[in-house]
Design an enzyme around this catalytic site. Structure first.
Site, PDB file in Angstrom:
ATOM      1  N   SER A 289       5.135  -7.089   3.042  1.00  0.00           N
ATOM      2  CA  SER A 289       5.620  -7.548   4.354  1.00  0.00           C
ATOM      3  C   SER A 289       6.325  -8.903   4.243  1.00  0.00           C
ATOM      4  O   SER A 289       6.149  -9.631   3.264  1.00  0.00           O
ATOM      5  CB  SER A 289       4.430  -7.693   5.305  1.00  0.00           C
ATOM      6  OG  SER A 289       3.594  -8.733   4.831  1.00  0.00           O
TER       7      SER A 289
ATOM      8  N   CYS B  99       9.631   1.713   3.302  1.00  0.00           N
ATOM      9  CA  CYS B  99      10.557   0.624   3.610  1.00  0.00           C
ATOM     10  C   CYS B  99      11.961   1.172   3.791  1.00  0.00           C
ATOM     11  O   CYS B  99      12.831   0.508   4.321  1.00  0.00           O
ATOM     12  CB  CYS B  99      10.540  -0.403   2.506  1.00  0.00           C
ATOM     13  SG  CYS B  99      11.058   0.298   0.953  1.00  0.00           S
TER      14      CYS B  99
ATOM     15  N   GLU C 112       9.201  -4.519  12.797  1.00  0.00           N
ATOM     16  CA  GLU C 112       9.148  -3.327  11.947  1.00  0.00           C
ATOM     17  C   GLU C 112       7.928  -2.525  12.400  1.00  0.00           C
ATOM     18  O   GLU C 112       6.807  -3.049  12.404  1.00  0.00           O
ATOM     19  CB  GLU C 112       8.978  -3.757  10.485  1.00  0.00           C
ATOM     20  CG  GLU C 112       8.872  -2.581   9.527  1.00  0.00           C
ATOM     21  CD  GLU C 112       8.604  -3.016   8.083  1.00  0.00           C
ATOM     22  OE1 GLU C 112       7.888  -4.019   7.873  1.00  0.00           O
ATOM     23  OE2 GLU C 112       9.105  -2.351   7.167  1.00  0.00           O
TER      24      GLU C 112
ATOM     25  N   PHE D 209       0.806  -1.224   0.000  1.00  0.00           N
ATOM     26  CA  PHE D 209       0.000   0.000   0.000  1.00  0.00           C
ATOM     27  C   PHE D 209       0.840   1.274   0.000  1.00  0.00           C
ATOM     28  O   PHE D 209       0.328   2.348  -0.271  1.00  0.00           O
ATOM     29  CB  PHE D 209      -0.926   0.008   1.240  1.00  0.00           C
ATOM     30  CG  PHE D 209      -0.205   0.399   2.512  1.00  0.00           C
ATOM     31  CD1 PHE D 209       0.014   1.735   2.826  1.00  0.00           C
ATOM     32  CD2 PHE D 209       0.287  -0.565   3.384  1.00  0.00           C
ATOM     33  CE1 PHE D 209       0.692   2.100   3.995  1.00  0.00           C
ATOM     34  CE2 PHE D 209       0.973  -0.220   4.539  1.00  0.00           C
ATOM     35  CZ  PHE D 209       1.178   1.125   4.830  1.00  0.00           C
TER      36      PHE D 209
ATOM     37  N   GLU E 264      -4.950  -3.762  -2.079  1.00  0.00           N
ATOM     38  CA  GLU E 264      -6.401  -3.592  -1.915  1.00  0.00           C
ATOM     39  C   GLU E 264      -6.717  -2.284  -1.186  1.00  0.00           C
ATOM     40  O   GLU E 264      -7.855  -1.843  -1.156  1.00  0.00           O
ATOM     41  CB  GLU E 264      -6.997  -4.793  -1.162  1.00  0.00           C
ATOM     42  CG  GLU E 264      -6.513  -5.019   0.259  1.00  0.00           C
ATOM     43  CD  GLU E 264      -5.181  -5.788   0.344  1.00  0.00           C
ATOM     44  OE1 GLU E 264      -4.501  -5.921  -0.690  1.00  0.00           O
ATOM     45  OE2 GLU E 264      -4.832  -6.232   1.451  1.00  0.00           O
ATOM     46  N   LYS E 265      -5.676  -1.671  -0.579  1.00  0.00           N
ATOM     47  CA  LYS E 265      -5.929  -0.459   0.205  1.00  0.00           C
ATOM     48  C   LYS E 265      -5.904   0.805  -0.646  1.00  0.00           C
ATOM     49  O   LYS E 265      -6.494   1.814  -0.289  1.00  0.00           O
ATOM     50  CB  LYS E 265      -4.890  -0.352   1.327  1.00  0.00           C
ATOM     51  CG  LYS E 265      -4.968  -1.531   2.292  1.00  0.00           C
ATOM     52  CD  LYS E 265      -4.159  -1.307   3.542  1.00  0.00           C
ATOM     53  CE  LYS E 265      -4.354  -2.442   4.520  1.00  0.00           C
ATOM     54  NZ  LYS E 265      -3.537  -3.622   4.202  1.00  0.00           N
TER      55      LYS E 265
ATOM     56  N   LYS F 283      -1.518  -6.994  -9.525  1.00  0.00           N
ATOM     57  CA  LYS F 283      -2.478  -6.956  -8.414  1.00  0.00           C
ATOM     58  C   LYS F 283      -2.080  -5.827  -7.480  1.00  0.00           C
ATOM     59  O   LYS F 283      -1.132  -5.938  -6.713  1.00  0.00           O
ATOM     60  CB  LYS F 283      -2.520  -8.283  -7.644  1.00  0.00           C
ATOM     61  CG  LYS F 283      -3.796  -8.364  -6.825  1.00  0.00           C
ATOM     62  CD  LYS F 283      -3.701  -8.959  -5.457  1.00  0.00           C
ATOM     63  CE  LYS F 283      -2.992  -8.283  -4.360  1.00  0.00           C
ATOM     64  NZ  LYS F 283      -3.718  -7.219  -3.655  1.00  0.00           N
TER      65      LYS F 283
END
Ligand code: NAD
Length: 519
Positions: free
Chosen positions: A249, A304, A404, A172, A199-200, A196
């Protein structure tokens, strides 16, 4: 953000006056060149993290629709791979121009769905745009090698061929940059692609796909499907998909890496991080503080490459006092507000998780020098905001250090010596990046040599490398062996083929030799 036109949804980039009257618009899939509404009755809300408004809904794409997307990509492959490389490059040349044209629209979509400030959203698009620019030189990047006369009258050359259908699974936190790490490189190499998005915040991917098609990308070369675990598993298992690019993740990344590898696919998996900065006593004070603040709290720590841990060599008190002073002056607000330095976290669950990790740090003995948990942003009281937070006296056994955090939380540690500081960083399981702040060339060189991290900053917070290099996270931050973009990215999306040829009058009459041929 999406408006209904005939049976398809298209992004318009403006919130139409009537859109609030419609039930939330559904984000379309892109299959074979058409934006199509999924038949699925299961959906997930895309929520504006500053307001909790439902921006749109993504469908949990059905298995038939997923198969149709892969099939479209498979059908488009032969024609696209045989399209001259110069033509493929020109699509990218046009795409970079269109991304520039629609930069504001993309940035507004990102801020609405993801929450980061508009300025930061522009950066998100720009860093992806640079990959598109780089892909414009694919003919040179993909060039093979040639050695004439390896034996008498025999030449050998190698060529890099596209793989076929590739897929990308996105996180995201960079809704434009990360899809742009993936499909432009892949399709310019001659592959076709199934993307893909997260989804957020799927909106930027849809806008980018529209632009790619406007730029001339043929139908079926880029396809988009939405969903979560099920569709990801379908991507891992599908026999027609040859390679998967994943960013996200560790939990998802390692699952995808092992499941897809077991099916014989290539996987590049960029995962979580705990990036450290080592600050030596001789560091330039102002520049170091600015770097720590920017890289610690920018994008509300949801990068990240965020610098989430600073290790001070020697006494940290004076540094920490100044850090707190500067962090206090940062403005927390909705990303659309012009004065915002940092926006909200992506979701209520993310906020809750970050608050818990801060609390666990306090309970295990860290000192909370600045607490952003109870911040209220006027006009956006429902937003998932956490203000800059600083914990000091953090040790390696604390939960807040081991996990994290992915929020605006800076952990401060102390080391008695430079060696001890290096050891702290090297013992951490992640290896995305590490930075040093010093005015000593010798110390910087020692750091560069001994530090076990894939991306090293010397007097700069860890920068995402430009596309002529690769994004080179290591240790638990990466699985696979060919990194994203740069030369490694081209190698990831291509298969090498070596040709040995002989064009001369073939010798006759001397009989056949069964011995191993030598030159
Ligand atoms: P995430 O892993 O939750 O989601 C990433 C993608 O994986 C999404 O598309 C999601 O639908 C899918 N997914 C999630 N769980 C899954 C499961 N159990 N099975 C199958 N698919 C699953 O990551 P996120 O929260 O969107 O992104 C944040 C993470 O991404 C952080 O850990 C961050 O460090 C990492 N990240 C890494 C880099 C890098 O280059 N190393 C860059 C950006 C983000």
């Amino acid at each position: 953000i999406f408006a209904l036109r005939s049976s398809c949804y298209f992004s318009t980039g403006v919130v139409e006056p009537s859109s609030s009257l419609r039930s939330p618009p559904r984000v379309p899939n892109l299959i074979g060149g058409k934006f199509v509404d999924s038949q699925s009755s299961s959906t997930i809300d895309v929520i504006n993290p500053a307001t909790q408004e439902v921006v749109s809904q993504i469908p949990l794409t059905t298995n038939e629709e997923f198969k149709a997307a892969v099939s479209a990509a498979k059908q488009a492959f032969p024609g696209w791979r045989n399209t001259p490389i110069t033509t493929r490059q020109r699509v990218m040349l046009k795409l970079q121009e269109l991304i520039r044209r629609d930069m504001d629209k993309l940035a507004m979509n990102i801020t609405t769905e993801q929450g980061k400030t508009l300025k930061d959203a522009h950066g998100d698009v720009f860093r992806g745009l640079e990959v598109v620019e780089h892909a414009c030189g694919m003919a040179t990047l993909q060039m093979g090698e040639y050695v004439p006369n390896v034996a008498n009258g025999i030449d050998t050359f190698s060529i890099r061929e596209p793989l076929g259908v590739c897929a990308g699974i996105c996180p995201f936190n960079f809704p434009a940059m990360i899809p742009l790490w993936m499909f432009p490189v892949s399709v310019t190499c001659g592959n076709t692609f199934v993307l893909k998005p997260s989804e957020k915040d799927p909106g930027a991917s849809i806008i980018l796909a529209e632009l790619a098609m406007e730029a001339g990308l043929p139908n079926g070369v880029l396809n988009i499907v939405h969903g979560t675990n099920d569709i990801v598993n379908a991507i891992c298992d599908d026999d027609d998909i040859r390679a998967i690019s994943f960013v996200g993740s560790n939990m998802a990344g390692m699952h995808i890496y092992s499941r897809a590898s077991a099916k014989g696919k290539r996987v590049q998996s960029n995962m979580g991080a705990k990036n450290h900065a080592i600050v030596l006593p001789d560091a330039n004070i102002d520049a170091t503080l600015n770097a720590l603040i920017a890289a610690g709290f920018g994008a509300a720590g949801q990068r990240c490459m965020a610098l989430s841990t600073v290790v001070f060599v020697g006494d940290s008190q004076a540094w920490e006092n100044k850090l707190v002073e500067r962090a206090k002056s940062l403005k927390v607000n909705a990303g659309t507000e012009p004065n915002a330095d940092l926006g909200p976290l992506i979701s209520k669950q993310a906020k809750e998780r970050v608050c818990k990790l801060i609390q666990s740090g306090v309970e295990s003995g860290a000192r909370l020098l600045l607490d952003g948990r109870n911040i209220v942003v006027p006009g956006y009281e429902d937003g998932n905001f956490i203000g800059p937070t600083i914990l000091s006296g953090v040790t390696a056994d604390m939960e807040c250090y081991k996990e994290e955090i992915f929020g605006p939380v800076l952990l401060c540690m102390e080391a008695d010596s430079f060696e001890e500081a290096i050891n702290i960083v090297n013992r951490n399981k992640y290896g995305n990046g590490a930075a040093i702040f010093t005015t000593s060339g010798g110390a910087a060189r020692k750091f560069q040599t001994e530090i076990e991290a894939g991306q090293v900053g010397i007097n700069v917070p860890i920068p995402v490398p430009l596309p002529f290099f690769s994004f080179t996270g290591s240790k638990a931050s990466f699985a696979g062996d060919l990194n994203f973009y740069g030369k490694a990215g081209v190698n990831f999306y291509t298969q090498i083929k070596t040709v040995t040829q002989q064009w001369k009058d073939l010798p006759g009459g001397s009989g056949v030799s069964l011995a191993m041929p030598t030159s």
